[in-house]
Design a protein around this motif. Structure first.
Motif, PDB file in Angstrom:
ATOM      1  N   ALA A  93       0.789  -1.134  -0.071  1.00 41.41           N
ATOM      2  CA  ALA A  93      -0.079   0.071  -0.012  1.00 41.41           C
ATOM      3  C   ALA A  93       0.834   1.178   0.078  1.00 41.41           C
ATOM      4  CB  ALA A  93      -0.984   0.089   1.254  1.00 41.41           C
ATOM      5  N   ILE A  94       1.854   1.312   0.712  1.00 45.06           N
ATOM      6  CA  ILE A  94       2.818   2.434   0.814  1.00 45.06           C
ATOM      7  C   ILE A  94       3.613   2.379  -0.527  1.00 45.06           C
ATOM      8  CG2 ILE A  94       4.909   3.509   2.001  1.00 45.06           C
ATOM      9  CD1 ILE A  94       4.007   2.324   4.338  1.00 45.06           C
ATOM     10  N   ILE A  95       3.937   1.322  -1.203  1.00 43.37           N
ATOM     11  CA  ILE A  95       4.687   1.618  -2.302  1.00 43.37           C
ATOM     12  C   ILE A  95       3.584   2.119  -3.386  1.00 43.37           C
ATOM     13  CG2 ILE A  95       5.351   0.180  -4.396  1.00 43.37           C
ATOM     14  CD1 ILE A  95       6.714  -1.815  -2.145  1.00 43.37           C
ATOM     15  N   GLY A  96       2.599   1.683  -3.539  1.00 43.81           N
ATOM     16  CA  GLY A  96       1.358   2.290  -4.469  1.00 43.81           C
ATOM     17  C   GLY A  96       1.104   3.859  -4.006  1.00 43.81           C
ATOM     18  N   THR A  97       1.211   4.335  -2.773  1.00 38.68           N
ATOM     19  CA  THR A  97       0.916   5.594  -2.355  1.00 38.68           C
ATOM     20  C   THR A  97       2.061   6.438  -2.897  1.00 38.68           C
ATOM     21  OG1 THR A  97      -0.385   4.924  -0.408  1.00 38.68           O
ATOM     22  CG2 THR A  97       0.584   7.097  -0.605  1.00 38.68           C
ATOM     23  N   MET A  98       3.280   5.867  -2.852  1.00 38.52           N
ATOM     24  CA  MET A  98       4.440   6.692  -3.142  1.00 38.52           C
ATOM     25  C   MET A  98       4.523   7.038  -4.711  1.00 38.52           C
ATOM     26  SD  MET A  98       5.782   7.728  -0.396  1.00 38.52           S
ATOM     27  CE  MET A  98       4.243   7.984   0.275  1.00 38.52           C
ATOM     28  N   LEU A  99       4.184   5.857  -5.229  1.00 43.50           N
ATOM     29  CA  LEU A  99       4.152   5.914  -6.976  1.00 43.50           C
ATOM     30  C   LEU A  99       3.205   6.859  -7.465  1.00 43.50           C
ATOM     31  CD1 LEU A  99       4.432   2.245  -7.648  1.00 43.50           C
ATOM     32  CD2 LEU A  99       6.058   3.994  -8.226  1.00 43.50           C
ATOM     33  N   VAL A 100       2.027   6.838  -6.791  1.00 44.85           N
ATOM     34  CA  VAL A 100       0.916   8.071  -7.163  1.00 44.85           C
ATOM     35  C   VAL A 100       1.546   9.347  -6.724  1.00 44.85           C
ATOM     36  CG1 VAL A 100      -1.347   8.792  -6.472  1.00 44.85           C
ATOM     37  CG2 VAL A 100      -0.931   6.193  -7.023  1.00 44.85           C
ATOM     38  N   ALA A 101       2.039   9.479  -5.624  1.00 42.63           N
ATOM     39  CA  ALA A 101       2.683  10.853  -5.156  1.00 42.63           C
ATOM     40  C   ALA A 101       3.598  11.278  -6.070  1.00 42.63           C
ATOM     41  CB  ALA A 101       3.341  10.756  -3.582  1.00 42.63           C
ATOM     42  N   TRP A 102       4.743  10.184  -6.456  1.00 46.09           N
ATOM     43  CA  TRP A 102       5.562  10.756  -7.538  1.00 46.09           C
ATOM     44  C   TRP A 102       4.857  11.232  -9.021  1.00 46.09           C
ATOM     45  CZ3 TRP A 102       7.294   7.739 -11.939  1.00 46.09           C
ATOM     46  CH2 TRP A 102       8.669   8.190 -12.438  1.00 46.09           C
ATOM     47  N   LEU A 103       3.844  10.359  -9.331  1.00 46.46           N
ATOM     48  CA  LEU A 103       3.295  10.715 -10.456  1.00 46.46           C
ATOM     49  C   LEU A 103       2.796  12.116 -10.588  1.00 46.46           C
ATOM     50  CD1 LEU A 103       2.235   7.390 -11.466  1.00 46.46           C
ATOM     51  CD2 LEU A 103       4.279   8.505 -12.775  1.00 46.46           C
ATOM     52  N   LEU A 104       1.969  12.348  -9.453  1.00 42.51           N
ATOM     53  CA  LEU A 104       1.123  13.449  -9.344  1.00 42.51           C
ATOM     54  C   LEU A 104       1.878  14.714  -9.102  1.00 42.51           C
ATOM     55  CD1 LEU A 104      -1.894  12.291  -7.341  1.00 42.51           C
ATOM     56  CD2 LEU A 104      -1.934  12.759  -9.870  1.00 42.51           C
ATOM     57  N   VAL A 105       2.978  14.564  -8.342  1.00 40.77           N
ATOM     58  CA  VAL A 105       3.828  15.795  -7.922  1.00 40.77           C
ATOM     59  C   VAL A 105       5.232  15.761  -8.305  1.00 40.77           C
ATOM     60  CG1 VAL A 105       4.309  17.049  -5.773  1.00 40.77           C
ATOM     61  CG2 VAL A 105       2.124  15.831  -5.909  1.00 40.77           C
ATOM     62  N   ASP A 106       5.898  14.751  -8.120  1.00 39.32           N
ATOM     63  CA  ASP A 106       7.269  14.671  -7.992  1.00 39.32           C
ATOM     64  C   ASP A 106       8.173  14.494  -9.407  1.00 39.32           C
ATOM     65  OD1 ASP A 106       7.437  16.028  -5.589  1.00 39.32           O
ATOM     66  OD2 ASP A 106       7.446  13.937  -4.513  1.00 39.32           O
ATOM     67  N   VAL A 107       7.335  13.880 -10.483  1.00 40.43           N
ATOM     68  CA  VAL A 107       8.021  13.549 -11.526  1.00 40.43           C
ATOM     69  C   VAL A 107       9.071  14.573 -12.264  1.00 40.43           C
ATOM     70  CG1 VAL A 107       8.020  12.893 -14.121  1.00 40.43           C
ATOM     71  CG2 VAL A 107       6.422  11.979 -12.371  1.00 40.43           C
ATOM     72  N   PRO A 108       8.794  15.975 -12.135  1.00 41.05           N
ATOM     73  CA  PRO A 108       9.816  16.888 -12.404  1.00 41.05           C
ATOM     74  C   PRO A 108      11.088  16.960 -11.536  1.00 41.05           C
ATOM     75  CG  PRO A 108       7.505  17.804 -12.503  1.00 41.05           C
ATOM     76  CD  PRO A 108       7.589  16.549 -11.821  1.00 41.05           C
ATOM     77  N   ALA A 109      10.717  16.521 -10.347  1.00 36.77           N
ATOM     78  CA  ALA A 109      11.860  16.769  -9.265  1.00 36.77           C
ATOM     79  C   ALA A 109      12.864  15.596  -9.323  1.00 36.77           C
ATOM     80  CB  ALA A 109      11.217  16.882  -7.764  1.00 36.77           C
ATOM     81  N   THR A 110      12.551  14.350 -10.397  1.00 32.29           N
ATOM     82  CA  THR A 110      13.589  13.200 -10.306  1.00 32.29           C
ATOM     83  C   THR A 110      14.780  13.558 -10.586  1.00 32.29           C
ATOM     84  OG1 THR A 110      11.343  12.183 -10.874  1.00 32.29           O
ATOM     85  CG2 THR A 110      13.493  11.075 -11.296  1.00 32.29           C
ATOM     86  N   PHE A 111      15.011  14.472 -11.405  1.00 34.21           N
ATOM     87  CA  PHE A 111      16.428  14.579 -11.638  1.00 34.21           C
ATOM     88  C   PHE A 111      16.888  16.069 -11.121  1.00 34.21           C
ATOM     89  CE2 PHE A 111      14.398  11.829 -15.043  1.00 34.21           C
ATOM     90  CZ  PHE A 111      15.272  10.929 -14.949  1.00 34.21           C
ATOM     91  N   THR A 112      16.658  16.414 -10.013  1.00 39.28           N
ATOM     92  CA  THR A 112      16.829  17.656  -9.583  1.00 39.28           C
ATOM     93  C   THR A 112      17.632  17.443  -8.006  1.00 39.28           C
ATOM     94  OG1 THR A 112      14.922  18.044  -8.231  1.00 39.28           O
ATOM     95  CG2 THR A 112      14.951  18.900 -10.387  1.00 39.28           C
ATOM     96  N   VAL A 113      18.243  18.415  -7.602  1.00 34.93           N
ATOM     97  CA  VAL A 113      18.805  18.603  -6.408  1.00 34.93           C
ATOM     98  C   VAL A 113      18.459  19.813  -5.800  1.00 34.93           C
ATOM     99  CG1 VAL A 113      20.981  18.736  -5.042  1.00 34.93           C
ATOM    100  CG2 VAL A 113      21.027  17.261  -7.183  1.00 34.93           C
ATOM    101  N   ASN A 114      17.778  19.744  -4.467  1.00 37.40           N
ATOM    102  CA  ASN A 114      17.264  21.012  -3.860  1.00 37.40           C
ATOM    103  C   ASN A 114      18.589  21.699  -3.245  1.00 37.40           C
ATOM    104  OD1 ASN A 114      18.161  19.842  -1.325  1.00 37.40           O
ATOM    105  ND2 ASN A 114      16.110  19.289  -0.439  1.00 37.40           N
ATOM    106  N   GLN A 115      17.924  22.758  -2.624  1.00 39.07           N
ATOM    107  CA  GLN A 115      18.965  23.927  -2.382  1.00 39.07           C
ATOM    108  C   GLN A 115      20.164  23.449  -1.337  1.00 39.07           C
ATOM    109  OE1 GLN A 115      15.846  23.786  -1.753  1.00 39.07           O
ATOM    110  NE2 GLN A 115      15.209  24.530   0.259  1.00 39.07           N
ATOM    111  N   VAL A 116      20.040  22.227  -0.633  1.00 40.85           N
ATOM    112  CA  VAL A 116      20.975  21.560   0.446  1.00 40.85           C
ATOM    113  C   VAL A 116      21.487  20.344  -0.042  1.00 40.85           C
ATOM    114  CG1 VAL A 116      19.899  22.936   2.379  1.00 40.85           C
ATOM    115  CG2 VAL A 116      19.309  20.354   1.684  1.00 40.85           C
ATOM    116  N   GLY A 117      21.284  20.165  -1.649  1.00 38.76           N
ATOM    117  CA  GLY A 117      22.203  19.097  -2.172  1.00 38.76           C
ATOM    118  C   GLY A 117      21.493  17.687  -1.997  1.00 38.76           C
TER     119      GLY A 117
END
Length: 142
Positions: A85-109
């Motif tokens: 269930a958590i794996i599914g939740t994380m996949l949905v969260a990634w697809l809805l919000v975080d796909v653009p962040a997949t190849f990024t690094v934030n301000q603290v590395g």
């Protein structure tokens, strides 16, 4: 001499069930995300789902994936199904919000999807190794 020291360290630190317990308790940090959803609701998630053609009621699944499943895993109850269930939740969260962040690094590395991947990978490990001996419900299946 180094080999003897390593063997001693390996013997003293070999506690796989304790390691599984620590892993299960670690996934409890996901509860902070779930508590936020309990306080703020899932309206924002529902809107994103609808924008992708998914019915809004699916957003209520986040309550299981971020509240119930982590609690059950911490207690050692239905660890493998809850990990899924958590794996599914994380996949949905990634697809809805975080796909653009997949190849990024934030301000603290840190990796842009670091926390999401941490929960995903911890759940994947629990799926494969189970909850261990220090669980309320045994997962014996062999």
């Amino acid at each position: 001499m180094v080999s003897a020291l390593l063997n001693t360290l390996n013997e003293k630190c070999y506690h796989p069930d304790l390691g599984k317990l620590i892993l299960r308790l670690s996934i409890g940090m996901l509860l902070f995300h779930g508590i936020h959803k309990l306080e703020a609701g899932v309206g924002g998630i529902g809107s994103m789902l609808v924008a992708h053609g998914v019915p809004e009621f699916v957003s209520y699944g986040v309550y299981f994936g971020e509240v119930a499943a982590p609690i059950l895993i911490m207690l050692g109850i239905l660890c493998r199904p809850c990990a899924l269930a958590i794996i599914g939740t994380m996949l949905v969260a990634w697809l809805l919000v975080d796909v653009p962040a997949t190849f990024t690094v934030n301000q603290v590395g840190a990796w842009g999807i670091e926390s999401l991947m941490s929960y995903f990978l911890m759940s994947l490990v629990i799926l494969f190794i189970g909850g261990g001996r220090y669980s309320l419900v045994s997962e014996k299946w062999r």
